[in-house]
Scaffold this motif. Structure first.
Motif, short mmCIF file in Angstrom:
data_model
loop_
_atom_site.label_atom_id
_atom_site.label_comp_id
_atom_site.label_asym_id
_atom_site.label_seq_id
_atom_site.Cartn_x
_atom_site.Cartn_y
_atom_site.Cartn_z
N ALA A 211 0.93 -1.08 0.04
CA ALA A 211 0.19 -0.02 0.06
C ALA A 211 0.94 1.32 0.17
CB ALA A 211 -0.95 0.09 1.27
N ARG A 212 2.03 1.32 0.79
CA ARG A 212 2.82 2.55 0.98
C ARG A 212 3.59 2.66 -0.32
NH1 ARG A 212 -0.59 3.67 4.07
NH2 ARG A 212 -0.56 3.64 6.39
N ALA A 213 4.10 1.59 -0.91
CA ALA A 213 4.95 1.57 -2.32
C ALA A 213 4.01 2.25 -3.10
CB ALA A 213 5.38 0.27 -2.30
N THR A 214 2.83 1.83 -3.26
CA THR A 214 1.88 2.25 -4.45
C THR A 214 1.49 3.68 -4.02
OG1 THR A 214 0.70 0.04 -4.61
CG2 THR A 214 -0.48 2.02 -5.48
N GLU A 215 1.39 4.21 -2.90
CA GLU A 215 0.90 5.43 -2.53
C GLU A 215 2.08 6.44 -3.03
OE1 GLU A 215 0.24 5.65 1.52
OE2 GLU A 215 -1.51 4.55 1.58
N ARG A 216 3.40 5.68 -3.10
CA ARG A 216 4.60 6.50 -3.35
C ARG A 216 4.53 6.68 -5.05
NH1 ARG A 216 7.42 9.71 0.68
NH2 ARG A 216 7.11 8.68 2.36
N GLY A 217 3.79 5.99 -5.68
CA GLY A 217 3.84 5.99 -6.92
C GLY A 217 4.76 5.03 -7.68
N ALA A 218 5.07 3.97 -6.80
CA ALA A 218 6.02 2.84 -7.19
C ALA A 218 5.14 1.70 -7.98
CB ALA A 218 6.94 2.28 -6.18
N THR A 219 5.68 1.17 -9.07
CA THR A 219 4.83 -0.18 -9.44
C THR A 219 5.94 -1.37 -9.36
OG1 THR A 219 4.07 1.29 -11.23
CG2 THR A 219 4.07 -1.34 -11.61
N LEU A 220 5.20 -2.43 -8.33
CA LEU A 220 5.93 -3.39 -7.84
C LEU A 220 5.89 -4.31 -9.03
CD1 LEU A 220 4.80 -3.81 -4.40
CD2 LEU A 220 7.07 -2.80 -5.09
N PRO A 221 7.00 -4.98 -9.36
CA PRO A 221 7.08 -6.21 -10.41
C PRO A 221 6.38 -7.21 -9.86
CG PRO A 221 9.50 -5.15 -9.81
CD PRO A 221 8.49 -4.79 -8.87
N THR A 222 5.70 -7.93 -10.63
CA THR A 222 5.05 -9.25 -10.25
C THR A 222 5.72 -10.57 -10.35
OG1 THR A 222 3.96 -9.25 -12.28
CG2 THR A 222 2.91 -8.02 -10.90
N ASP A 223 6.91 -10.52 -10.84
CA ASP A 223 7.48 -11.91 -11.15
C ASP A 223 7.80 -12.38 -9.60
OD1 ASP A 223 9.66 -9.58 -11.22
OD2 ASP A 223 10.67 -11.16 -10.33
#
Length: 968
Positions: free
Chosen positions: A377-389
């Protein structure tokens, strides 16, 4: 389709009872009501959406039309001819104000107004336009909370208006039913309707808090929030929430407090992270509760806080971060719980604190699943896109595990995920944990939190780290010029470096009225400060910091002399923390810089408080004034003279202004000369040294002949007005004050214009020109409220209280005096506090409430302290003596009058002599053999002298004393 529209809902309060009690009269009344409604809707460009019984739902394109319609509706309903049978009923009676002017008559219609997007369409049957949706529902709910005759709106709608002719009053928060949310309610009135008084809104959420919500604040911790709630619901009055550093204690506590807020009167959060001793704890609590702390010992302050909490009803106190003052918390909280039966306390700490009457609840770290949810949640709020691999998913889980489920550490890691990516982060974070396990920490989780911060630090380049270390000397933010000057880097290069640090989330970029600014998270700032200290660069950077803010403070002070107060205060509020830090760091080492920073705070501390903080700063620096350069010392001494005057040290006051005069005589600075002259005139005038004041006036007039200084010229006219007033030349004083007002108005300095007009209003009041006085004071009240000038706002309430009291409007007088006393007490302004409380006692005495009057006199005179003018204390000693004499307590009355007589001699106030004589005559009431003497005394006070004016005509206090003699 949705459209921005202003919805207005009206209905008649108590209409069911009216129909039951007078159906025929009500039928005629409703027809008249509907005619008035429809005529006004059309006249104000409105649209009638629908009616239901006596309720109208209308739409307006412009909110100003909606308000004009609503207030015109109330006035037209007031003027309408209603059936006599209806006017005899409780729900439609004619009600009058203190001046016997009708303020209610006939059916009471309540009105709610709200602007917002509404869904509109066409009714299939009628073909008429329809509006529906949340805005309509919220408006209807808002109107339903109002009372008949009341017009209410929400804060956002009210703020959409400009230059309105109407007055408003903030009514606080209202929780709307269902899922409609909370609104800040504003009551709107026209001048004619001002006399209407209403009970609190129905269903109003009266809770007051300094807490704010945070989205997704308690991921994984909602069960803990629920458990805190259950403990309070089961009767526990003190809950201790303890756990590891960074585990989320504060977040859980705040969320629990916010959820409980709907069941409370108030909820206050107090951060005690910087408190070590009991005194610091008490002062932090007093600050949060807006209570003055001056002059009280710890024991007295504990009791005063307990009494304040008892008077606030159902209250929750959140004591956050109590680790460093645990013993003080354990000693104080049980006493508050005993004093305030409706109080509950929520405490957060790393360790268990032994508090009587408390239950301990431990907060565990997050589970892996919840930790991963928070990280994502916090990474997304910072605008980061987490890899899904798969590798990245495993790395994210490894990060959460390595951080031991500590929310703050997880959030810090999430803020950096966009720079390194999950795989690289997992490798570095795991390594850093191992390296830091040997740190000397009293809690291994403190090491975990430090690991996260240090790891973030290690991702910086050497240049970035060195820059961030240097930026730690700033408090609560900085701008580019300040940072460039303090860390000695070219603005262009520094701007690029700051952007790099913002992108890496090590600093934050914010924009406000002062432009673009930057701030460090506190945990990162403290970590950076430790690094700066270890590198041996701390003193060098602090020296650069306080020298910069010393120069900037002086520039702010000089600018404030020639600009509108609200414009002057905006940068000071932004820089306040840095100015205070500069003073603290340089007071002993570099008084020159400390004095400059102190001058920068003058417009704020001496208008909005705390005044005692400003006094303390200047008296502390006074001992080192010879180490201040002459130009800055001149400015410092003019303010120091004012401080000494406030503190009642006339000798030190004169010494300071004479030193300033000696310095300015050896310079050729016209601005400094004008400031010293203005200070001399005001101080000598207030000290009764009229000849010296007049001499300074002549000198000032000559100075302005050779220097075009419009702002200083307007200030001079205002100062001259004070001199004339003290000389008894009231007409000349009035002309000077109004000339000053015109000058300030032309310079677009409305606050200063209001001050001059306020002085003119005092003259009008003294000469019983009540209408003119009220017009002046009303202008002042508006300007002081806009500028948030707390001290002058309190004083203007005093003037309006005096005006109402002279016109025998006791309710209005009581309201203004209470506002004055409460406002002045918050900023620790003892003189205004004393006068406000003293006249509340006088009003109670006029109403025959002698026990209440005695309590208020005691409270008022307890406000007197060093620096309180003798004449003011003397006046209330006289009044109090009269009350004691009326109660037959003659020995105490004589003691009170003896103290008043001593104050009379020290003040040289002639009116105090006559007031003493009149209040002593209260001992004659009910004594037949003295009735003739009493009548003669009253007659003497009302008989005009050679000037054509009586003592009663010249003095409000004499008029009040005569009323007290005749109110028995």
């Amino acid at each position: 389709m949705h459209k921005l529209v202003t919805i207005v809902h009206t209905d008649i309060q108590g209409s069911t009872r009216l129909w039951e009690q007078a159906p025929q009269a009500m039928r005629a009344a409703l027809e008249r009501h509907d005619q008035i409604q429809r005529a006004l809707i059309a006249a104000h460009h409105g649209y009638e959406i629908r009616t239901e019984g006596d309720a109208f739902l209308n739409a307006f394109e412009h909110p100003s039309d909606a308000f004009a319609y609503a207030l015109a509706l109330q006035e037209n309903l007031l003027d309408a001819a209603w059936p006599d049978e209806l006017l005899a009923l409780p729900d439609a009676l004619v009600e009058r104000n203190n001046e016997q002017v009708a303020v209610h008559a006939g059916p009471r219609v309540r009105v709610g107004i709200m602007q917002g997007a509404a869904e509109h369409g066409t009714d299939d049957v009628t073909g008429r336009r329809t509006y529906q949706g949340a805005t309509v529902n919220r408006c209807v709910a808002l109107a339903s909370a109002a009372h008949g005759g009341q017009v209410v709106t929400d804060l956002e709608t009210w703020r959409s208006l400009t230059d309105t002719p109407w007055t408003h009053r903030e009514l606080g928060h209202l929780t709307l039913p269902g899922q409609l949310g909370v609104v800040d309610v504003i009551q709107v009135s026209s001048q004619r309707l001002e006399g209407r008084r209403f009970d609190p809104l129905r269903g109003a959420a009266r809770a007051r808090t300094n807490l704010s919500s945070f989205e997704n604040a308690t991921i994984g911790h909602q069960p803990a929030v629920n458990q805190v709630q259950r403990r309070f619901e089961q009767g526990t009055r003190c809950v201790l929430l303890c756990g590891a550093p960074g585990v989320g204690k504060s977040r859980v506590a705040r969320e629990a407090a916010l959820q409980r807020l709907t069941q409370l009167e108030q909820c206050w959060s107090i951060d005690l992270a910087e408190c070590v001793e009991q005194t610091q704890l008490l002062r932090a609590a007093a600050s949060a509760l807006s209570l003055p702390t001056a002059r009280y010992s710890d024991e007295e302050l504990i009791d005063r806080l307990g009494q304040a909490l008892r008077g606030r009803g159902a209250t929750l106190l959140l004591l956050d971060n109590t680790d460093r003052c645990a013993d003080a918390v354990a000693a104080v909280v049980p006493r508050w719980l005993d004093q305030a039966p409706a109080l509950c306390v929520l405490v957060t700490s790393r360790r268990v604190v032994a508090i009587e009457q408390s239950e301990t609840q431990r907060l565990a770290p997050l589970s892996e699943a919840h930790g991963l949810e928070l990280f994502t949640a916090r990474a997304t709020e910072r605008g980061a896109t987490l890899p899904t691999d798969t590798a990245s998913a495993e790395a994210c889980l490894a990060i959460v595990k390595a951080l031991d489920g500590i929310p703050l550490a997880i959030e810090l890691a999430a803020s950096r995920i966009g720079v390194l990516g999950p795989v690289r982060m997992a490798k570095r974070l795991h390594q850093r944990f191992k390296l830091l396990q040997t740190r000397n920490r009293d809690d291994h989780r403190q090491g975990t939190l430090a690991t996260a911060i240090e790891w973030s630090w290690e991702t910086l380049s050497d240049e970035q780290a060195r820059c961030l270390e240097a930026l730690s000397v700033f408090h609560e933010g900085f701008d580019l010029p300040a940072a460039s000057a303090v860390i000695d880097m070219e603005p262009h290069d520094l701007d690029e470096r700051l952007d790099e640090l913002c992108n890496q989330s090590m600093i934050q970029s914010v924009s406000d009225a002062q432009g673009k600014r930057y701030a460090l998270l506190q945990s990162i700032r403290l970590f950076a400060a430790d690094r700066l200290r270890a590198a041996g660069r701390e003193e060098t950077l602090k020296r650069a910091h306080y020298r910069y803010f010393g120069d900037r403070g002086e520039a702010i002070f000089l600018s404030a002399q020639q600009t509108a107060l609200e414009h002057a205060l905006s940068p000071i509020r932004t820089l306040r923390a840095n100015l205070l830090a500069a003073i603290e760091h340089s007071a002993d080492l570099d008084p020159q810089s400390a004095a400059g920073a102190a001058l920068g705070l003058v417009p704020l501390l001496f208008t909005q408080g705390p005044i005692n903080q400003g006094n303390a700063i200047f008296t502390r620096l006074a001992a080192a004034q010879d180490r201040i350069a002459p130009g800055r010392r001149t400015l410092f001494l003019t303010t120091l003279a004012r401080v000494h005057r406030t503190l009642g040290d006339a000798e030190a006051c004169v010494d300071a202004i004479e030193r300033a005069r000696a310095l300015v005589d050896h310079t050729d600075d016209p601005v400094h000369e004008a400031l010293v002259l203005d200070a001399e005139i005001r101080l000598f005038s207030s000290l009764g040294e009229t000849e010296r004041a007049v001499g300074c006036v002549r000198r000032a007039l000559n100075h302005l002949k050779t220097h075009a200084m419009p702002a200083h010229e307007a200030k001079l006219h205002s100062a001259i007005g004070n001199v004339y007033y003290n000389l008894g030349r009231t007409d000349d004083a009035l002309e000077a004050f109004e000339s000053a007002g015109r000058g300030f108005t032309q310079l677009d300095m409305p606050f200063h214009a209001a001050r001059a007009l306020g002085n003119a209003g005092m003259i009008h009041l003294a000469q019983q020109r009540f209408q003119a006085a009220e017009e002046h004071f009303t202008i002042c009240l508006k300007q002081y409220a806009q500028a948030r000038h707390v001290e002058d706002l309190a004083r203007t309430h005093l003037y309006l209280g005096a005006l109402a009291l002279d016109r025998e409007r006791l309710d209005d007088a009581e309201l203004h005096y209470r506002e004055a006393a409460e406002t002045a007490a918050v900023i620790a302004a003892p003189e205004t506090t004393l006068v406000g409380r003293g006249f509340l006692a006088v009003i109670a005495q006029l109403r025959g409430r002698f026990e209440q009057a005695q309590l208020r006199y005691d409270e008022a005179l307890a406000s007197a302290q060093r620096g309180t003018p003798a004449r003011i204390e003397g006046h209330f000693r006289c009044y109090y003596g009269g009350l004691l004499a009326q109660l037959g307590r003659h020995t105490e009355a004589q003691q009170c009058w003896a103290r008043a007589q001593a104050l009379e001699q020290s003040s040289g106030d002639a009116s105090l002599t006559h007031l003493l004589e009149l209040t002593q005559a209260q001992a004659w009431l009910g004594v037949p053999e003295r009735s003739e003497e009493l009548n003669a005394l009253k007659q003497a006070m009302r008989t005009p002298d050679a000037s054509g004016t009586s003592l009663a005509g010249r003095s409000e206090d004499i008029r009040i004393a005569l009323r007290l003699l005749e109110s028995r």
